[in-house]
Enzyme design. Structure first.
Site, PDB file in Angstrom:
ATOM      1  N   GLU A 291     -61.861  27.746 -48.026  1.00 58.45           N
ATOM      2  CA  GLU A 291     -60.824  28.612 -48.598  1.00 58.45           C
ATOM      3  C   GLU A 291     -60.986  28.630 -50.118  1.00 58.45           C
ATOM      4  O   GLU A 291     -60.927  27.587 -50.773  1.00 58.45           O
ATOM      5  CB  GLU A 291     -59.433  28.107 -48.222  1.00 58.45           C
ATOM      6  CG  GLU A 291     -58.319  29.074 -48.535  1.00 58.45           C
ATOM      7  CD  GLU A 291     -58.322  30.335 -47.674  1.00 58.45           C
ATOM      8  OE1 GLU A 291     -57.629  31.304 -48.045  1.00 58.45           O
ATOM      9  OE2 GLU A 291     -59.010  30.372 -46.619  1.00 58.45           O
ATOM     10  N   GLU A 321     -60.324  37.090 -56.036  1.00 56.66           N
ATOM     11  CA  GLU A 321     -61.453  36.194 -55.824  1.00 56.66           C
ATOM     12  C   GLU A 321     -62.697  36.974 -55.385  1.00 56.66           C
ATOM     13  O   GLU A 321     -63.819  36.640 -55.796  1.00 56.66           O
ATOM     14  CB  GLU A 321     -61.068  35.136 -54.785  1.00 56.66           C
ATOM     15  CG  GLU A 321     -59.976  34.201 -55.282  1.00 56.66           C
ATOM     16  CD  GLU A 321     -58.921  33.834 -54.257  1.00 56.66           C
ATOM     17  OE1 GLU A 321     -57.811  33.426 -54.671  1.00 56.66           O
ATOM     18  OE2 GLU A 321     -59.195  33.982 -53.046  1.00 56.66           O
ATOM     19  N   ASP A 474     -53.022  31.093 -47.636  1.00 57.66           N
ATOM     20  CA  ASP A 474     -53.350  29.942 -46.796  1.00 57.66           C
ATOM     21  C   ASP A 474     -52.798  30.126 -45.382  1.00 57.66           C
ATOM     22  O   ASP A 474     -53.468  29.791 -44.398  1.00 57.66           O
ATOM     23  CB  ASP A 474     -52.793  28.663 -47.425  1.00 57.66           C
ATOM     24  CG  ASP A 474     -53.315  28.455 -48.837  1.00 57.66           C
ATOM     25  OD1 ASP A 474     -54.540  28.516 -49.022  1.00 57.66           O
ATOM     26  OD2 ASP A 474     -52.498  28.264 -49.752  1.00 57.66           O
TER      27      ASP A 474
END
Length: 489
Positions: A291, A321, A474
């Site tokens: 992750e 990201e 998450d």
């Protein structure tokens, strides 16, 4: 005559009831309805209600699920509060926003917060001044309404997975007394992971439309910062890997590499090499998910792409990201400075395709990477190399469902509290001859294929008034993994 009128009235009442409660009806009940009646119900219900009903039918457990999942290595306590209120409590006033790779003062904090608030983008930074950070942390934790939660990508993913009683979860990370108290009973923490003091991360949230000075947030999001030395040095990495022999997991989830950005370049390089060696020690028959999180150093990101990606089977990341990844590793659309509103599906698809083609598993490349779970506010995409992963329709739908429910803090999606923000039409590439896709709310998971790589796309039902945005990525990745199945090779 009155009997006929009564029957018509009862039928109308039943139809209204079905229209209202359609999303909550089990798929087996929906299948019993005549096609003509089902079609009328679908037309009468909102796009959001139709999508929820379709997800419910699509989300099925994999034939071979996980039983034991090991998660590491970043963990902390999150202090969550209004960013604007904290900055005002510190005596700071609004001004111009400016990005900072590392925060060295309250002034840097104010500028970075305003920079990302104006974009509505999530970001995470290291605060280098310990004394100043502890003063800010004390002010935050004592502020009325501040809340303490499980924090750190690894701990959040472990906590989300632990909600499933059939799963046993091992968490390795710097776990202090407060974090241990907050963790689910289903999470096992090895004694070597326990420490006397908690690591605290400050989560500064802002709401859609919230204003501070000249800045107005386009959507709800958060800015995260910390002075976290344990997680920053990945102190628990070796403990994590050494615990795997006894725990015998059938899935490993790794996170926290971004925390090393607070270290010196020499320390960061040395620790990354040790991380690569540790990951290499994990048996190859255990799939590994990595992750990612917000980063600022392009050289460090490039090193992760070239040295860590080939060792893992799956990665999870968001739009910031992904763009930083392609900029750092000279991928497609690297000249794009930032996203303009909702990230273009074709651009995202091109970058995901490039990652798997250039850094993923092929017949002539020694890489294990075969899966990417991409999530942004309006939609999610699961990209997989053919032949390695199953049940991805359910996995991408489950991730989107989790996003809509968790952001609104509801057990299930309340269609009155969410709205569809994804484009109703999009193209699958901005480089190659694309397919044009029109979204059908009754079949919200869209699939396309490109040179041995499958893409599964689904919109997200965005919460109108988010209760909590931190940890959404998450939760999405955890839910996607929970419904994924890896094929034996």
């Amino acid at each position: 005559m009155w009997r006929r009128a009564l029957c018509v009235g009862l039928l109308a009442l039943a139809l209204g009831y079905l229209c209202l409660l359609g999303p909550q009806l089990p798929p087996s009940a929906l299948r019993l309805l005549p096609a003509s009646l089902l079609g009328g119900l679908r037309r009468a219900r909102s796009l959001e209600s139709r999508m929820v009903a379709a997800w419910q039918a699509a989300i099925v457990r994999p034939a071979r699920g996980w039983a034991r999942v090991a998660v590491g290595v970043n963990a902390c306590v999150d202090v969550v509060l209004s960013g604007v209120k904290l900055l005002e409590a510190l005596g700071l006033e609004p001004g111009d926003g400016k990005n900072h790779a590392v925060l060295a003062s309250q002034q840097d904090l104010r500028e970075a917060f305003m920079h990302f608030m104006e974009k509505g983008a999530a970001a995470e930074r290291f605060f280098s001044d310990a004394e100043s950070f502890h003063h800010i942390a004390r002010t935050a934790s004592e502020y009325p309404g501040a809340q303490l939660y499980v924090g750190g990508n690894a701990a959040l993913i472990g906590q989300k997975l632990a909600a499933n009683p059939d799963l046993k979860i091992l968490l390795c990370g710097p776990v202090g007394p407060k974090l241990h108290e907050l963790l689910d009973d289903n999470v096992v923490v090895p004694p070597e992971s326990m420490q006397e003091r908690d690591e605290f991360h400050l989560i500064l949230e802002y709401q859609a439309g919230e204003e501070w000075g000249q800045v107005k947030a386009p959507n709800a999001n958060r800015f995260i910062f910390s002075h976290d030395l344990s997680n920053g040095a990945l102190n628990m990495l070796e403990v994590f890997v050494s615990s795997l022999d006894e725990f015998q997991p059938d899935l490993v989830v790794l996170s926290g590499l971004h925390m090393m950005e607070g270290q010196s370049k020499e320390m960061r390089h040395r620790r990354l090499m040790e991380t690569v060696a540790s990951i290499s020690d994990i048996p190859t028959d255990i799939p590994i998910h990595l992750e990612l999180a917000s980063m600022t150093d392009q050289d460090f990101m490039s090193n992760i792409v070239h040295q860590v990606f080939p060792l893992v089977n799956s990665i999870g990341l968001n739009e910031q990201e992904l763009l930083f990844l392609t900029q750092s590793a000279s991928g497609p659309h690297a000249s794009l400075a930032s996203w303009n509103g909702i990230p273009d599906v074709g651009v995202v698809s091109d970058i995901l395709f490039w990652v798997l083609k250039e850094h993923g598993k092929t017949a002539d490349r020694a890489s294990d990477l075969t899966r990417i779970h991409f999530h942004t506010l309006a939609y999610h995409i699961l990209a997989t190399v053919d032949g390695f992963w199953g049940n991805q329709v359910a996995a991408v739908a489950a991730g989107a469902r989790a996003a809509g429910a968790q952001a609104c803090a509801t057990e299930t999606i309340d269609t009155s509290k969410v709205f569809l923000k994804a484009p109703l039409e999009f193209v699958t590439s901005q480089i190659e001859a694309p397919s044009k896709i029109s979204l059908n709310p009754d079949e919200p998971v869209v699939h396309w294929h490109r040179e041995g790589i499958s893409f599964h796309f689904t919109p997200v039902l965005v919460c109108k008034d988010p209760v909590r945005t931190v940890g959404l990525g998450d939760a999405i990745s955890a839910e996607g993994l929970l419904y994924s199945e890896v094929y034996p090779q």
